[in-house]
Design a protein around this motif. Sequence first.
Motif, PDB file in Angstrom:
ATOM      1  N   LEU A  81      -4.815  -0.202  -4.480  1.00  0.00           N
ATOM      2  CA  LEU A  81      -4.230   0.880  -4.594  1.00  0.00           C
ATOM      3  C   LEU A  81      -5.005   2.143  -5.348  1.00  0.00           C
ATOM      4  CD1 LEU A  81      -1.972  -1.452  -4.634  1.00  0.00           C
ATOM      5  CD2 LEU A  81      -0.241   0.442  -5.607  1.00  0.00           C
ATOM      6  N   THR A  82      -5.648   1.542  -6.443  1.00  0.00           N
ATOM      7  CA  THR A  82      -6.183   2.338  -7.607  1.00  0.00           C
ATOM      8  C   THR A  82      -7.260   3.190  -6.846  1.00  0.00           C
ATOM      9  OG1 THR A  82      -4.938   1.192  -8.930  1.00  0.00           O
ATOM     10  CG2 THR A  82      -6.704   2.932  -9.890  1.00  0.00           C
ATOM     11  N   GLU A  83      -7.587   4.395  -7.383  1.00  0.00           N
ATOM     12  CA  GLU A  83      -8.839   5.271  -6.935  1.00  0.00           C
ATOM     13  C   GLU A  83      -9.169   5.797  -8.356  1.00  0.00           C
ATOM     14  OE1 GLU A  83      -8.533   7.757  -3.518  1.00  0.00           O
ATOM     15  OE2 GLU A  83      -7.720   5.802  -2.206  1.00  0.00           O
ATOM     16  N   PRO A  84     -10.671   6.337  -8.341  1.00  0.00           N
ATOM     17  CA  PRO A  84     -10.944   6.991  -9.733  1.00  0.00           C
ATOM     18  C   PRO A  84     -10.005   8.051 -10.225  1.00  0.00           C
ATOM     19  CG  PRO A  84     -12.851   6.344  -8.483  1.00  0.00           C
ATOM     20  CD  PRO A  84     -11.633   6.003  -7.617  1.00  0.00           C
ATOM     21  N   HIS A  85      -9.639   8.762  -9.541  1.00  0.00           N
ATOM     22  CA  HIS A  85      -8.958  10.047  -9.808  1.00  0.00           C
ATOM     23  C   HIS A  85      -7.295   9.659  -9.670  1.00  0.00           C
ATOM     24  CE1 HIS A  85      -9.045   9.797  -5.379  1.00  0.00           C
ATOM     25  NE2 HIS A  85      -8.000  10.556  -5.541  1.00  0.00           N
ATOM     26  N   CYS A  86      -6.802   8.553  -9.196  1.00  0.00           N
ATOM     27  CA  CYS A  86      -5.362   8.291  -8.757  1.00  0.00           C
ATOM     28  C   CYS A  86      -5.222   6.874  -9.217  1.00  0.00           C
ATOM     29  CB  CYS A  86      -5.529   8.500  -7.170  1.00  0.00           C
ATOM     30  SG  CYS A  86      -4.149   7.793  -6.179  1.00  0.00           S
ATOM     31  N   GLY A  87      -4.238   6.991 -10.286  1.00  0.00           N
ATOM     32  CA  GLY A  87      -3.826   5.572 -10.622  1.00  0.00           C
ATOM     33  C   GLY A  87      -2.187   5.709 -10.111  1.00  0.00           C
ATOM     34  N   THR A  88      -1.562   5.863 -10.973  1.00  0.00           N
ATOM     35  CA  THR A  88       0.031   6.003 -10.777  1.00  0.00           C
ATOM     36  C   THR A  88       0.479   6.844  -9.533  1.00  0.00           C
ATOM     37  OG1 THR A  88       0.671   4.935 -12.863  1.00  0.00           O
ATOM     38  CG2 THR A  88       2.326   6.005 -11.522  1.00  0.00           C
ATOM     39  N   ASP A  89       0.071   7.910  -9.581  1.00  0.00           N
ATOM     40  CA  ASP A  89       0.299   8.954  -8.582  1.00  0.00           C
ATOM     41  C   ASP A  89      -0.606   8.789  -7.300  1.00  0.00           C
ATOM     42  OD1 ASP A  89       1.009  11.282  -7.166  1.00  0.00           O
ATOM     43  OD2 ASP A  89       0.389  12.761  -8.880  1.00  0.00           O
ATOM     44  N   LEU A  90       0.237   7.882  -6.380  1.00  0.00           N
ATOM     45  CA  LEU A  90      -0.598   7.524  -5.101  1.00  0.00           C
ATOM     46  C   LEU A  90      -0.557   8.523  -4.378  1.00  0.00           C
ATOM     47  CD1 LEU A  90       0.579   3.785  -5.055  1.00  0.00           C
ATOM     48  CD2 LEU A  90      -1.739   4.624  -5.510  1.00  0.00           C
ATOM     49  N   GLY A  91       0.187   9.783  -4.475  1.00  0.00           N
ATOM     50  CA  GLY A  91       0.173  10.850  -3.385  1.00  0.00           C
ATOM     51  C   GLY A  91      -1.142  11.539  -3.476  1.00  0.00           C
ATOM     52  N   LEU A  92      -2.024  11.267  -4.504  1.00  0.00           N
ATOM     53  CA  LEU A  92      -3.430  11.871  -4.709  1.00  0.00           C
ATOM     54  C   LEU A  92      -4.427  11.159  -3.910  1.00  0.00           C
ATOM     55  CD1 LEU A  92      -3.175  12.943  -8.147  1.00  0.00           C
ATOM     56  CD2 LEU A  92      -2.752  14.281  -6.273  1.00  0.00           C
ATOM     57  N   LEU A  93      -4.124   9.893  -3.139  1.00  0.00           N
ATOM     58  CA  LEU A  93      -4.933   9.073  -2.619  1.00  0.00           C
ATOM     59  C   LEU A  93      -5.888   9.637  -1.572  1.00  0.00           C
ATOM     60  CD1 LEU A  93      -4.200   5.119  -1.990  1.00  0.00           C
ATOM     61  CD2 LEU A  93      -4.878   6.644  -0.009  1.00  0.00           C
ATOM     62  N   ARG A  94      -7.272   9.321  -1.618  1.00  0.00           N
ATOM     63  CA  ARG A  94      -8.125  10.038  -0.581  1.00  0.00           C
ATOM     64  C   ARG A  94      -8.781   9.116   0.562  1.00  0.00           C
ATOM     65  NH1 ARG A  94     -11.358  12.935  -5.338  1.00  0.00           N
ATOM     66  NH2 ARG A  94      -9.881  14.478  -5.883  1.00  0.00           N
ATOM     67  N   THR A  95      -8.480   7.658   0.248  1.00  0.00           N
ATOM     68  CA  THR A  95      -9.267   6.905   1.168  1.00  0.00           C
ATOM     69  C   THR A  95      -8.605   7.109   2.511  1.00  0.00           C
ATOM     70  OG1 THR A  95      -9.725   5.072  -0.474  1.00  0.00           O
ATOM     71  CG2 THR A  95      -9.686   4.183   1.604  1.00  0.00           C
ATOM     72  N   LYS A  96      -9.737   7.292   3.445  1.00  0.00           N
ATOM     73  CA  LYS A  96      -9.270   7.493   4.769  1.00  0.00           C
ATOM     74  C   LYS A  96      -9.338   6.350   6.040  1.00  0.00           C
ATOM     75  CE  LYS A  96     -13.626   9.691   5.947  1.00  0.00           C
ATOM     76  NZ  LYS A  96     -14.377  11.209   6.307  1.00  0.00           N
ATOM     77  N   ALA A  97      -8.473   6.384   6.701  1.00  0.00           N
ATOM     78  CA  ALA A  97      -8.803   5.413   7.852  1.00  0.00           C
ATOM     79  C   ALA A  97      -8.682   6.132   9.195  1.00  0.00           C
ATOM     80  CB  ALA A  97      -7.367   4.653   7.919  1.00  0.00           C
ATOM     81  N   GLU A  98      -9.836   5.906   9.913  1.00  0.00           N
ATOM     82  CA  GLU A  98      -9.958   6.528  11.362  1.00  0.00           C
ATOM     83  C   GLU A  98      -9.730   5.594  12.411  1.00  0.00           C
ATOM     84  OE1 GLU A  98     -13.381   9.652  10.845  1.00  0.00           O
ATOM     85  OE2 GLU A  98     -13.868   7.900   9.827  1.00  0.00           O
ATOM     86  N   PRO A  99      -8.914   5.882  13.331  1.00  0.00           N
ATOM     87  CA  PRO A  99      -8.479   4.896  14.381  1.00  0.00           C
ATOM     88  C   PRO A  99      -9.967   4.653  15.536  1.00  0.00           C
ATOM     89  CG  PRO A  99      -7.050   6.839  14.394  1.00  0.00           C
ATOM     90  CD  PRO A  99      -8.139   7.153  13.736  1.00  0.00           C
ATOM     91  N   LEU A 100      -9.995   3.270  15.720  1.00  0.00           N
ATOM     92  CA  LEU A 100     -11.025   2.835  16.605  1.00  0.00           C
ATOM     93  C   LEU A 100     -10.524   2.658  18.084  1.00  0.00           C
ATOM     94  CD1 LEU A 100     -12.868   0.510  14.214  1.00  0.00           C
ATOM     95  CD2 LEU A 100     -13.574   2.852  14.852  1.00  0.00           C
ATOM     96  N   PRO A 101     -11.230   2.403  19.081  1.00  0.00           N
ATOM     97  CA  PRO A 101     -10.703   2.429  20.470  1.00  0.00           C
ATOM     98  C   PRO A 101      -9.986   0.957  20.552  1.00  0.00           C
ATOM     99  CG  PRO A 101     -13.101   3.236  20.511  1.00  0.00           C
ATOM    100  CD  PRO A 101     -12.625   2.985  19.080  1.00  0.00           C
ATOM    101  N   ASP A 102     -10.435  -0.049  19.831  1.00  0.00           N
ATOM    102  CA  ASP A 102      -9.569  -1.330  20.129  1.00  0.00           C
ATOM    103  C   ASP A 102      -8.174  -1.580  19.227  1.00  0.00           C
ATOM    104  OD1 ASP A 102     -10.482  -1.448  17.427  1.00  0.00           O
ATOM    105  OD2 ASP A 102     -11.758  -3.210  17.871  1.00  0.00           O
ATOM    106  N   GLY A 103      -7.833  -0.315  18.736  1.00  0.00           N
ATOM    107  CA  GLY A 103      -6.462  -0.402  17.994  1.00  0.00           C
ATOM    108  C   GLY A 103      -6.953  -0.598  16.441  1.00  0.00           C
ATOM    109  N   SER A 104      -8.004  -1.056  15.920  1.00  0.00           N
ATOM    110  CA  SER A 104      -8.363  -1.132  14.588  1.00  0.00           C
ATOM    111  C   SER A 104      -8.979   0.246  13.919  1.00  0.00           C
ATOM    112  CB  SER A 104      -9.240  -2.309  14.205  1.00  0.00           C
ATOM    113  OG  SER A 104     -10.527  -1.988  14.901  1.00  0.00           O
ATOM    114  N   TYR A 105      -8.888   0.023  12.743  1.00  0.00           N
ATOM    115  CA  TYR A 105      -9.310   1.172  11.884  1.00  0.00           C
ATOM    116  C   TYR A 105     -10.879   1.230  10.999  1.00  0.00           C
ATOM    117  CZ  TYR A 105      -4.659   2.625  13.153  1.00  0.00           C
ATOM    118  OH  TYR A 105      -3.323   2.895  13.714  1.00  0.00           O
TER     119      TYR A 105
END
Length: 432
Positions: A1-25
Amino acid sequence: LTEPHCGTDLGLLRTKAEPLPDGSYKITGNKIFISAGEHDFTANIVHLVLARLPDAPKGSKGISLFVVPKFMVNADGSLGERNPVFCTALEHKMGIHGNATCAISLDGAVGTMVGEPNKGLAAMFVMMNAARLGVGNQSLGLTEVAFQNALAYAKDRLQMRSLSGKKAKDKEADPIIVHPDVRKMLLTARAYADGGRALQVFCALLLDKAHHHPDEKVRKESDELVALLTPIVKAFITDNGFAATNACMQVFGGHGYIKEWGMEQFVRDARINLIYEGTNTVQSLDLLGRKVLGDQGAVLKKLGKLIGQLVQEEGVNEQMAEFINPIAILGEQMTKFTTEIGFKGFQNPDEVGAAAVDYLRVAGHLVFGYMFARMAQVALRQIAAGSQDPFYTAKLQTARFYFAKLFPEIYSLMRTARAGSKVLMETDAVLA
């Protein structure tokens, strides 16, 4: 969950997930405070990671959940290639040094979505609520081990004479357990351990009912009660655990402050429990804002009904009066207290924030009081039936101490909760 700029306020989360052709990310980002995020105890480590899809809405409604293994798993179950999820640093913490707490970098790591897109936070909270009950248990364990060590030390350590006259006449001083305030510190830890243990067992029974009871209504009500009690388990037991470990360290005097006795470690280890899995202020806001005011006190009334049944059952039993009267009075006050804060909060939401921490402790004492009254009820019945087991005598003595010395905290808490937000928020000159 936790990121350097983002603890309790998960709305600020920046980690990104990009779709891959096989359905994974492909997941890229940085996380911190990951307990046991890297180690060599197991062949593989499987991370649960929150991240955002490219088209995700902003805020907490745009978060998805992914499984990200350290090593990819082949179709036959064997381990495959290394996934680019790495520990980049270890946090140097105040306590819990036996657990490596890691900063984690995900550099295009392959992950599989859990559940539906943008619904990751709801899925993660299934784990989070279990963890909050577990954190309460962690503090309960620290309270118990600190008490046992302090009790053994207090029986052995000789310092001064009893104020009421020599007790160990064959020794040069009395053991410190004869001194009233040493007993107060020991009994504080014992009471918080006994109350916390009873509450944890009560929640475990409710969870069993929520999952397995044949009656759907019982399952639903049990689930509601666990949800109401979870922030109390997490915050009240951990606050009490830190107070108890501090008190037990104090029993050791100067020896408690040095490492060889181990007491200072209990204090350091207990301190994190007030912080992680949602700080205790967050638990308080959850209890008052979401769990109580959010449904106009409907589930709180169900808890009150349970307490009321015990009051009605034992209300005319003189032997139970010292245990029943306090919770009966607080039960009656709780409705007015809650309504008053809710009305003020409707006019100004800061009023809820100002009262929440005090409110949770009042609710915690109401629940502990109910637990101690039930324990006293059983103890009195066993003693009346002829039992001479000191276990039951100890329960009665602990309950009497709790109601005399710890439970009355509710009166100062209700007063400070009612003091409002003005003395907190109109303080710019102080906090300039």
